[in-house]
Design a protein around this motif. Structure first.
Motif, PDB file in Angstrom:
ATOM      1  N   LEU A  85      12.638  -1.624   9.246  1.00 33.44           N
ATOM      2  CA  LEU A  85      11.331  -0.737  10.377  1.00 33.44           C
ATOM      3  C   LEU A  85      10.420  -2.289  10.103  1.00 33.44           C
ATOM      4  O   LEU A  85       9.771  -2.136   9.124  1.00 33.44           O
ATOM      5  CB  LEU A  85      11.765  -0.041  10.353  1.00 33.44           C
ATOM      6  N   HIS A  86       9.230  -1.966  10.836  1.00 34.04           N
ATOM      7  CA  HIS A  86       8.721  -3.316  11.389  1.00 34.04           C
ATOM      8  C   HIS A  86       7.166  -1.971  12.369  1.00 34.04           C
ATOM      9  O   HIS A  86       7.864  -1.589  13.072  1.00 34.04           O
ATOM     10  CB  HIS A  86       8.947  -4.146  11.452  1.00 34.04           C
ATOM     11  N   LYS A  87       6.007  -1.694  11.304  1.00 30.50           N
ATOM     12  CA  LYS A  87       5.471  -0.782  12.349  1.00 30.50           C
ATOM     13  C   LYS A  87       4.192  -1.737  11.031  1.00 30.50           C
ATOM     14  O   LYS A  87       3.044  -1.177  10.318  1.00 30.50           O
ATOM     15  CB  LYS A  87       5.508   0.364  11.486  1.00 30.50           C
ATOM     16  N   ASN A  88       3.417  -2.542  12.802  1.00 28.47           N
ATOM     17  CA  ASN A  88       1.872  -3.370  12.397  1.00 28.47           C
ATOM     18  C   ASN A  88       2.605  -4.241  11.280  1.00 28.47           C
ATOM     19  O   ASN A  88       3.577  -5.463  11.496  1.00 28.47           O
ATOM     20  CB  ASN A  88       1.050  -2.825  11.944  1.00 28.47           C
ATOM     21  N   MET A  89       2.200  -4.265  10.015  1.00 31.54           N
ATOM     22  CA  MET A  89       2.352  -5.678   9.455  1.00 31.54           C
ATOM     23  C   MET A  89       2.805  -4.687   7.754  1.00 31.54           C
ATOM     24  O   MET A  89       3.643  -5.343   6.909  1.00 31.54           O
ATOM     25  CB  MET A  89       0.745  -6.036   8.207  1.00 31.54           C
ATOM     26  N   MET A  90       3.649  -3.586   7.912  1.00 28.92           N
ATOM     27  CA  MET A  90       4.011  -2.892   7.563  1.00 28.92           C
ATOM     28  C   MET A  90       5.480  -2.789   7.428  1.00 28.92           C
ATOM     29  O   MET A  90       6.362  -3.086   8.176  1.00 28.92           O
ATOM     30  CB  MET A  90       4.241  -1.419   7.347  1.00 28.92           C
ATOM     31  N   ARG A  91       6.576  -2.930   6.206  1.00 23.39           N
ATOM     32  CA  ARG A  91       8.165  -2.618   6.244  1.00 23.39           C
ATOM     33  C   ARG A  91       8.231  -2.266   5.600  1.00 23.39           C
ATOM     34  O   ARG A  91       8.355  -1.988   4.787  1.00 23.39           O
ATOM     35  CB  ARG A  91       8.183  -4.120   5.796  1.00 23.39           C
ATOM     36  N   TYR A  92       9.694  -1.245   6.312  1.00 26.86           N
ATOM     37  CA  TYR A  92      10.221  -0.214   5.722  1.00 26.86           C
ATOM     38  C   TYR A  92      11.627  -0.325   5.685  1.00 26.86           C
ATOM     39  O   TYR A  92      12.345  -0.720   6.737  1.00 26.86           O
ATOM     40  CB  TYR A  92       9.688   1.114   6.305  1.00 26.86           C
ATOM     41  N   ALA A  93      11.934   0.059   4.982  1.00 21.60           N
ATOM     42  CA  ALA A  93      13.894  -0.094   4.312  1.00 21.60           C
ATOM     43  C   ALA A  93      13.971   1.017   4.553  1.00 21.60           C
ATOM     44  O   ALA A  93      13.547   2.165   4.005  1.00 21.60           O
ATOM     45  CB  ALA A  93      14.887  -0.666   3.238  1.00 21.60           C
ATOM     46  N   PHE A  94      15.408   1.233   5.198  1.00 21.26           N
ATOM     47  CA  PHE A  94      15.844   3.037   5.416  1.00 21.26           C
ATOM     48  C   PHE A  94      17.281   2.942   4.681  1.00 21.26           C
ATOM     49  O   PHE A  94      18.226   1.934   5.243  1.00 21.26           O
ATOM     50  CB  PHE A  94      15.927   3.170   6.632  1.00 21.26           C
ATOM     51  N   LEU A  95      17.715   3.989   4.657  1.00 23.16           N
ATOM     52  CA  LEU A  95      19.362   3.783   4.115  1.00 23.16           C
ATOM     53  C   LEU A  95      19.818   5.172   4.544  1.00 23.16           C
ATOM     54  O   LEU A  95      19.065   6.295   3.879  1.00 23.16           O
ATOM     55  CB  LEU A  95      19.696   3.635   2.699  1.00 23.16           C
ATOM     56  N   LYS A  96      21.068   6.084   5.508  1.00 18.75           N
ATOM     57  CA  LYS A  96      21.666   6.643   5.890  1.00 18.75           C
ATOM     58  C   LYS A  96      22.889   7.121   5.067  1.00 18.75           C
ATOM     59  O   LYS A  96      24.293   6.578   5.209  1.00 18.75           O
ATOM     60  CB  LYS A  96      21.442   6.570   6.776  1.00 18.75           C
TER      61      LYS A  96
END
Length: 407
Positions: free
Chosen positions: A122-133
């Protein structure tokens, strides 16, 4: 010299580029897989344990081939959410993250809960977040979100750095090759020059004894009359004189750097050659067919273009089977002229056609003189085609050999 240097630089540069791009691609791919493996291994640990495990007495542990230190819990920023089959959130843990607003957390949760993806970025502004379900056995689904901005920036910088290294390496290689290419090709040039000089000198030196032998044969004929011996001498002198002439032409073909190419009516040259050889072919009991498209123009040398066609047609007539057919066609394809010369050649099965353009090569290893030839005609044709910046090829199919020239 310049052409040989450029060819050397091109081959060396392409070879180095392929090796370089392969090495950098492998290194970047391994780095990419390593970083992504670390990210999702951490997320699996979080979803499995409801967060990163606490440590007792600062002991080190290994989870799924991922080495976790006591500091990992403090340097990893993440949050988790749990919900049931009815999409009702049962637990939300945001204690281990501080820079994400409540609205962003709500957006992330809303997207991942309704998405079919079990993992992603996931991208938010300059940040990057990985997710796992991950879905547990009790029907509860856990989604772990982790900040991986620094890892992704590291990967991006590594790829960018490798591109810079590749470009700089290529530029340095080209500069070094340009500087040292003269020394690298110098032995080859000396060898080529020596061969050319030898052919030229030997050809000129042979002219004098051939002239003497011819004159002596004439004197013998005037004294004792013509005989089969003097006839043989005269035939061999003629044979050798033609060979010497072709050797001189072959040597001059290597000095074509200063030749100026002009627009030549290739159709006109082909028609003249066809007319000349039609009688020769028919006298030998062979058929001759020519299909020539009018006004096919090429960039070439007037004399050389006619010589090129003559070599191929003469070769076709000589080696055509008894009662066979020689066929010549000339047409245009776009801006290219296509000349094809073929002849029936039943004995051509199994012949090494890749060697046909070598000097003094003859498919008949015995060098039987029943068919006159010296094995340099096709080499001369290749030299002329190269002079005109074209391509020549040969193929054999259904007992017919075909030479194709594209100019």
């Amino acid at each position: 010299m310049q052409k040989l240097k450029l060819k050397f630089i091109l081959i060396a540069s392409v070879s180095f580029f392929l090796v370089l791009i392969t090495v950098l691609s492998v290194v970047n791919y391994i780095s990419y897989r390593s970083i992504y493996s670390e990210i999702y291994t951490t997320l699996r640990i979080i979803t499995k344990n409801g967060g990163l495990p606490d440590y007792i007495n600062n002991e080190y542990k290994n989870y799924d081939d991922f080495f976790v230190t006591p500091e990992t819990i403090y340097e990893t920023r993440y949050f988790t959410v749990e919900y049931d089959n009815n999409m009702n959130i049962t637990k939300l843990n945001i204690e281990n993250i501080a820079s994400v607003s409540e609205q962003d957390i709500a957006d992330f949760i809303s997207y991942t809960m309704t998405s079919d993806k079990s993992e992603g970025m996931l991208h938010k502004n300059m940040m990057r977040y990985a997710f796992l379900k991950t879905k547990k056995s009790d029907g509860i689904t856990v989604i772990a979100f982790m900040d991986c901005t620094r890892r992704m920036m590291t990967l991006k910088n590594m790829i960018r750095f490798s591109i810079y290294v590749g470009i700089i390496s290529m530029l340095m290689l080209i500069l070094l090759l340009s500087f040292f290419s003269r020394k690298a090709v110098a032995p080859i040039l000396r060898n080529m020059e020596s061969q050319k000089q030898f052919i030229t000198n030997a050809s000129h030196e042979l002219k004098t004894p051939l002239a003497v032998i011819s004159a002596n044969a004439e004197v013998i004929e005037m004294t004792n009359g013509q005989s089969e011996w003097t006839e043989s001498i005269r035939n061999q002198v003629t044979h050798m004189s033609e060979l010497v002439s072709q050797l001189i032409v072959l040597s001059k073909l290597q000095e074509h750097d200063d030749i100026e190419l002009t627009e030549v009516n290739f159709s006109s040259k082909a028609a003249d050659v066809a007319k000349s050889f039609k009688t020769v072919a028919e006298a030998a009991g062979k058929s001759f067919e020519a299909t020539i498209t009018p006004d096919v123009m090429i960039q070439a040398d007037e004399r050389g273009s006619r010589e090129l066609i003559s070599i191929l047609v003469d070769n076709a007539v000589k080696y055509c089977d008894e009662g066979g057919t020689v066929n010549m066609s000339l047409n245009s394809r776009g801006k290219k002229a296509i000349l094809m010369v073929s002849n029936d050649y039943a004995a051509g099965e199994g012949v090494d056609y890749s060697r046909f353009f070598e000097r003094f090569y003859r498919a008949d290893e015995s060098h039987n003189n029943s068919t006159k030839g010296y094995g340099i005609g096709l080499s001369m044709a290749e030299g002329l085609v190269d002079m005109f910046n074209g391509k020549i090829s040969v193929n054999y199919k259904n007992k017919v050999i075909t030479f194709t020239i594209i100019l």
